[in-house]
Design a protein around this motif. Structure first.
Motif, PDB file in Angstrom:
ATOM      1  N   THR A 140      -1.409   8.770 -10.627  1.00 23.57           N
ATOM      2  CA  THR A 140      -0.368   7.864 -11.115  1.00 23.57           C
ATOM      3  C   THR A 140      -0.973   6.885 -12.112  1.00 23.57           C
ATOM      4  O   THR A 140      -1.943   6.198 -11.793  1.00 23.57           O
ATOM      5  CB  THR A 140       0.263   7.072  -9.957  1.00 23.57           C
ATOM      6  N   PRO A 141      -0.438   6.799 -13.327  1.00 24.83           N
ATOM      7  CA  PRO A 141      -0.975   5.847 -14.300  1.00 24.83           C
ATOM      8  C   PRO A 141      -0.748   4.412 -13.845  1.00 24.83           C
ATOM      9  O   PRO A 141       0.269   4.098 -13.223  1.00 24.83           O
ATOM     10  CB  PRO A 141      -0.193   6.157 -15.579  1.00 24.83           C
TER      11      PRO A 141
ATOM     12  N   GLY B  21      -2.835  -9.193  -9.848  1.00 24.61           N
ATOM     13  CA  GLY B  21      -3.435  -9.822  -8.683  1.00 24.61           C
ATOM     14  C   GLY B  21      -4.942  -9.881  -8.834  1.00 24.61           C
ATOM     15  O   GLY B  21      -5.482  -9.719  -9.936  1.00 24.61           O
ATOM     16  N   GLU B  22      -5.623 -10.093  -7.734  1.00 24.23           N
ATOM     17  CA  GLU B  22      -7.076 -10.220  -7.805  1.00 24.23           C
ATOM     18  C   GLU B  22      -7.739  -8.866  -8.014  1.00 24.23           C
ATOM     19  O   GLU B  22      -7.168  -7.815  -7.718  1.00 24.23           O
ATOM     20  CB  GLU B  22      -7.615 -10.903  -6.545  1.00 24.23           C
ATOM     21  N   ASP B  23      -8.970  -8.909  -8.503  1.00 29.36           N
ATOM     22  CA  ASP B  23      -9.638  -7.684  -8.927  1.00 29.36           C
ATOM     23  C   ASP B  23      -9.946  -6.734  -7.767  1.00 29.36           C
ATOM     24  O   ASP B  23      -9.858  -5.514  -7.921  1.00 29.36           O
ATOM     25  CB  ASP B  23     -10.909  -8.013  -9.701  1.00 29.36           C
ATOM     26  N   VAL B  24     -10.289  -7.282  -6.606  1.00 27.79           N
ATOM     27  CA  VAL B  24     -10.610  -6.415  -5.466  1.00 27.79           C
ATOM     28  C   VAL B  24      -9.375  -5.626  -5.038  1.00 27.79           C
ATOM     29  O   VAL B  24      -9.457  -4.427  -4.732  1.00 27.79           O
ATOM     30  CB  VAL B  24     -11.167  -7.244  -4.296  1.00 27.79           C
ATOM     31  N   THR B  25      -8.213  -6.269  -5.033  1.00 24.55           N
ATOM     32  CA  THR B  25      -6.978  -5.551  -4.713  1.00 24.55           C
ATOM     33  C   THR B  25      -6.656  -4.540  -5.806  1.00 24.55           C
ATOM     34  O   THR B  25      -6.136  -3.456  -5.530  1.00 24.55           O
ATOM     35  CB  THR B  25      -5.814  -6.527  -4.534  1.00 24.55           C
ATOM     36  N   GLY B  26      -6.993  -4.884  -7.047  1.00 24.66           N
ATOM     37  CA  GLY B  26      -6.805  -3.934  -8.143  1.00 24.66           C
ATOM     38  C   GLY B  26      -7.599  -2.661  -7.934  1.00 24.66           C
ATOM     39  O   GLY B  26      -7.128  -1.561  -8.257  1.00 24.66           O
ATOM     40  N   GLU B  27      -8.811  -2.796  -7.394  1.00 24.06           N
ATOM     41  CA  GLU B  27      -9.597  -1.605  -7.060  1.00 24.06           C
ATOM     42  C   GLU B  27      -8.837  -0.721  -6.076  1.00 24.06           C
ATOM     43  O   GLU B  27      -8.778   0.503  -6.227  1.00 24.06           O
ATOM     44  CB  GLU B  27     -10.927  -2.018  -6.424  1.00 24.06           C
ATOM     45  N   ALA B  28      -8.269  -1.356  -5.040  1.00 24.21           N
ATOM     46  CA  ALA B  28      -7.539  -0.593  -4.023  1.00 24.21           C
ATOM     47  C   ALA B  28      -6.315   0.089  -4.613  1.00 24.21           C
ATOM     48  O   ALA B  28      -5.987   1.229  -4.245  1.00 24.21           O
ATOM     49  CB  ALA B  28      -7.129  -1.523  -2.877  1.00 24.21           C
ATOM     50  N   VAL B  29      -5.643  -0.589  -5.552  1.00 25.56           N
ATOM     51  CA  VAL B  29      -4.479   0.018  -6.204  1.00 25.56           C
ATOM     52  C   VAL B  29      -4.907   1.243  -7.002  1.00 25.56           C
ATOM     53  O   VAL B  29      -4.262   2.298  -6.956  1.00 25.56           O
ATOM     54  CB  VAL B  29      -3.773  -1.017  -7.106  1.00 25.56           C
ATOM     55  N   MET B  30      -6.014   1.139  -7.745  1.00 23.29           N
ATOM     56  CA  MET B  30      -6.499   2.283  -8.515  1.00 23.29           C
ATOM     57  C   MET B  30      -6.864   3.454  -7.613  1.00 23.29           C
ATOM     58  O   MET B  30      -6.550   4.618  -7.908  1.00 23.29           O
ATOM     59  CB  MET B  30      -7.715   1.882  -9.342  1.00 23.29           C
TER      60      MET B  30
ATOM     61  N   ALA C 188       0.818  -1.221   0.000  1.00 26.90           N
ATOM     62  CA  ALA C 188       0.000   0.000   0.000  1.00 26.90           C
ATOM     63  C   ALA C 188       0.851   1.270   0.000  1.00 26.90           C
ATOM     64  O   ALA C 188       0.558   2.208  -0.757  1.00 26.90           O
ATOM     65  CB  ALA C 188      -0.962  -0.016   1.189  1.00 26.90           C
ATOM     66  N   PRO C 189       1.912   1.364   0.821  1.00 29.18           N
ATOM     67  CA  PRO C 189       2.755   2.562   0.739  1.00 29.18           C
ATOM     68  C   PRO C 189       3.410   2.753  -0.628  1.00 29.18           C
ATOM     69  O   PRO C 189       3.642   3.891  -1.049  1.00 29.18           O
ATOM     70  CB  PRO C 189       3.806   2.325   1.832  1.00 29.18           C
ATOM     71  N   LEU C 190       3.687   1.650  -1.320  1.00 29.96           N
ATOM     72  CA  LEU C 190       4.281   1.776  -2.649  1.00 29.96           C
ATOM     73  C   LEU C 190       3.268   2.318  -3.650  1.00 29.96           C
ATOM     74  O   LEU C 190       3.572   3.232  -4.426  1.00 29.96           O
ATOM     75  CB  LEU C 190       4.808   0.411  -3.116  1.00 29.96           C
ATOM     76  N   THR C 191       2.043   1.790  -3.628  1.00 32.23           N
ATOM     77  CA  THR C 191       1.052   2.231  -4.610  1.00 32.23           C
ATOM     78  C   THR C 191       0.556   3.646  -4.337  1.00 32.23           C
ATOM     79  O   THR C 191       0.037   4.312  -5.249  1.00 32.23           O
ATOM     80  CB  THR C 191      -0.151   1.268  -4.650  1.00 32.23           C
ATOM     81  N   ALA C 192       0.719   4.110  -3.104  1.00 32.49           N
ATOM     82  CA  ALA C 192       0.285   5.473  -2.755  1.00 32.49           C
ATOM     83  C   ALA C 192       1.432   6.473  -2.761  1.00 32.49           C
ATOM     84  O   ALA C 192       1.212   7.660  -2.482  1.00 32.49           O
ATOM     85  CB  ALA C 192      -0.376   5.472  -1.382  1.00 32.49           C
ATOM     86  N   HIS C 193       2.632   6.034  -3.099  1.00 32.90           N
ATOM     87  CA  HIS C 193       3.812   6.895  -2.953  1.00 32.90           C
ATOM     88  C   HIS C 193       3.788   8.041  -3.954  1.00 32.90           C
ATOM     89  O   HIS C 193       3.616   7.834  -5.163  1.00 32.90           O
ATOM     90  CB  HIS C 193       5.084   6.070  -3.131  1.00 32.90           C
TER      91      HIS C 193
END
Length: 504
Positions: free
Chosen positions: A264-265, A247-256, A232-237
């Motif tokens: 961040t694209p 990964g799974e789609d629900v985690t993909g939502e969180a990454v977006m 999470a700190p990496l995707t929000a950096h």
């Protein structure tokens, strides 16, 4: 690959673990050196075949991610940022050769970490290296364009790297999926912070270590840990310029959502519930072999696995009989022993999930025609599940709609072409699909009508270098594996030069 192990499964694995970890440290790799977590905390990665620890890796947090991102930014501001495509190609090729020299070591680590049969792991290591080599080649072919405007203007485009790429990969194909991101990201000139899954940290660590003195320090960094603590700190950096997640789609939502705060694209390769349509004219022997290979390879832990088979009613009975026979032919056993074709699931959590879905299928009224149990004897301490087949499945059942990610096949029937396409597309996913037919017209029509990023005809899952891979709908955004993946790791700059009259 040579089989070195012939004792009991526990003895085999304890000896192999010692061989693989002696004189090895599986720490974070940041700025060209091994680094412990800032908290000095660790966690164990577990051998799924025998449920014993392999080694400990750092339990990293936000400060460790900060350190890795800073190292990557330093590389971009320094020597790496000045490299040419040709220089990067040479470095990647040198790295690949070093990795190939250590291929047996990497295959053993992969097999121990996630339970793959050793021969399968060896093949996947080679596949990963082929992807890296591919991007070393096509990275040199990147070109801008000249835009015809007028005699007084020279307009052209440049492709430039984003800068720092955050890459998050899952546990089912650790090195192959890492190579899908590292290849284009590095070839395009980016520096990378790679976050491997906590269940499969070993090969990522080792390949980064083997990049020492090939890439400048800071070009390739690896940070271990749990998703919420380091992912999470990496995707929000705020200093990460591009994100790539599998990964799974629900985690993909969180990454977006996380990436949105910094605009961040992202590239997302997410889950699937892929249909395989068997038309009445199909070669059933070939179709069964294709389906069995697709759903049971890697113990069904593949995002594009053909987990929903739609069979025409005229050939349904024969197809089921043949698939049951194929399922029962798989050799479940020690991944380190030659001849094993089905290893354990990768973790206790995945075992619990898959066996839970098997019970759900029974409760929903589907007919269990093969498997469904855990092998006993020497395998009872591992996370093994037999190849499982459910017949009489309706498309509204949970086992037909939700991603199981295990060796569980469901079979539905259809009577018309329109019904087959309707059932196949009646899913929130769209990663892949398969077709079995000898009718060329039917094959092309169905391939066009199926809502999926990849469609295989009379084969399945043969992802190749150069062939774009990615999904429709909830299965993701963007494409990997092909030359156009480079576009997802670069951005376009347009340069407009006003030309004056010659002064001579």
């Amino acid at each position: 690959m040579v089989d070195y192990y012939d004792g009991s499964i526990e003895k085999n694995h304890r000896e192999a673990i010692e061989q693989a970890t002696t004189d090895r440290t599986f720490a974070n790799w940041i700025d060209g050196e091994a680094v412990t977590a800032s908290t000095d905390e660790t966690f164990e990665t577990i051998d799924p075949a025998v449920s014993v620890p392999i080694t400990a890796v750092p339990r990293s947090g936000a400060s460790d991610v900060d350190r890795a991102v800073s190292a990557a930014r330093g590389a971009m501001d320094g020597e790496w940022g000045e490299t040419t495509a040709a220089e990067r190609s040479r470095m990647i090729r040198e790295w690949v050769q070093t990795l190939r020299d250590h291929a047996d070591e990497l295959a053993l680590l992969e097999s121990l970490d996630v339970g793959k049969p050793l021969a399968h792991a060896a093949g996947e290591i080679e596949k990963a290296l082929e992807f890296l080599e591919y991007y070393a080649s096509v990275g040199r072919a990147q070109e801008g364009t000249q835009v015809p405007v007028s005699e007084n203007s020279h307009v052209y485009t440049r492709r430039e790297p984003y800068g720092v790429v955050g890459a998050v990969v899952p546990w089912n194909f650790p090195l192959v999926l890492a190579s899908w991101k590292l290849g284009p990201a590095l070839a395009a000139g980016n520096a990378v912070v790679l976050k491997p899954a906590e269940d499969s940290p070993l090969t990522a660590t080792r390949v980064a270590q083997l990049s020492k003195d090939i890439f400048p320090d800071g070009v390739l960094n690896v940070v271990h840990g749990y998703g919420e603590e380091s992912g999470a700190p990496l995707t929000a950096h705020e200093d990460v310029d591009k994100l790539s997640f599998t990964g799974e789609d629900v985690t993909g939502e969180a990454v977006m959502e996380s990436a949105a705060s910094n605009i961040t694209p992202v590239t997302l390769e997410l889950g699937g519930k892929s249909p395989f349509v068997v038309f009445p004219d199909a070669d059933l022997e070939q179709a069964v072999e294709t389906v069995a290979g697709g759903i049971f390879y890697n113990t069904g832990q593949s995002c594009d696995a053909p987990s929903r088979v739609l069979v025409h009613e005229d050939v349904h009975e024969e197809f089921v009989d043949r698939l049951v026979e194929a399922a029962e032919s798989y050799e479940i056993g020690d991944p380190l022993v030659e001849g094993t074709t089905l290893g354990p699931l990768a973790s206790q959590a995945q075992y619990d999930k898959v066996t839970g879905y098997v019970e759900t299928g029974r409760d929903e009224g589907a007919t269990l025609v093969a498997g469904g149990d855990q092998p006993g004897g020497d395998l009872e301490d591992g996370w093994f599940v037999e190849p499982t087949v459910f017949d009489d499945v309706d498309n509204d059942m949970r086992i037909a709609r939700e991603e199981i990610f295990g060796p569980v096949e469901t079979i539905n029937t259809f009577s018309t072409y329109e019904e087959a396409i309707e059932i196949a597309n009646d899913t929130e996913f769209g990663l892949a699909a398969g077709i079995a037919t000898t009718d060329t017209d039917l094959a092309h029509r169905a391939a066009a009508d199926l809502e999926a990023g990849s469609v295989w005809v009379n084969t399945y899952g043969s992802t190749v270098t150069g062939g774009p891979f990615g999904g429709y709908k909830r299965s993701g955004i963007g494409r990997e594996c092909g030359q156009d993946a480079l576009e997802y790791y670069t951005q376009t700059k347009t340069v407009n030069v006003e030309l004056g009259d010659p002064s001579l």
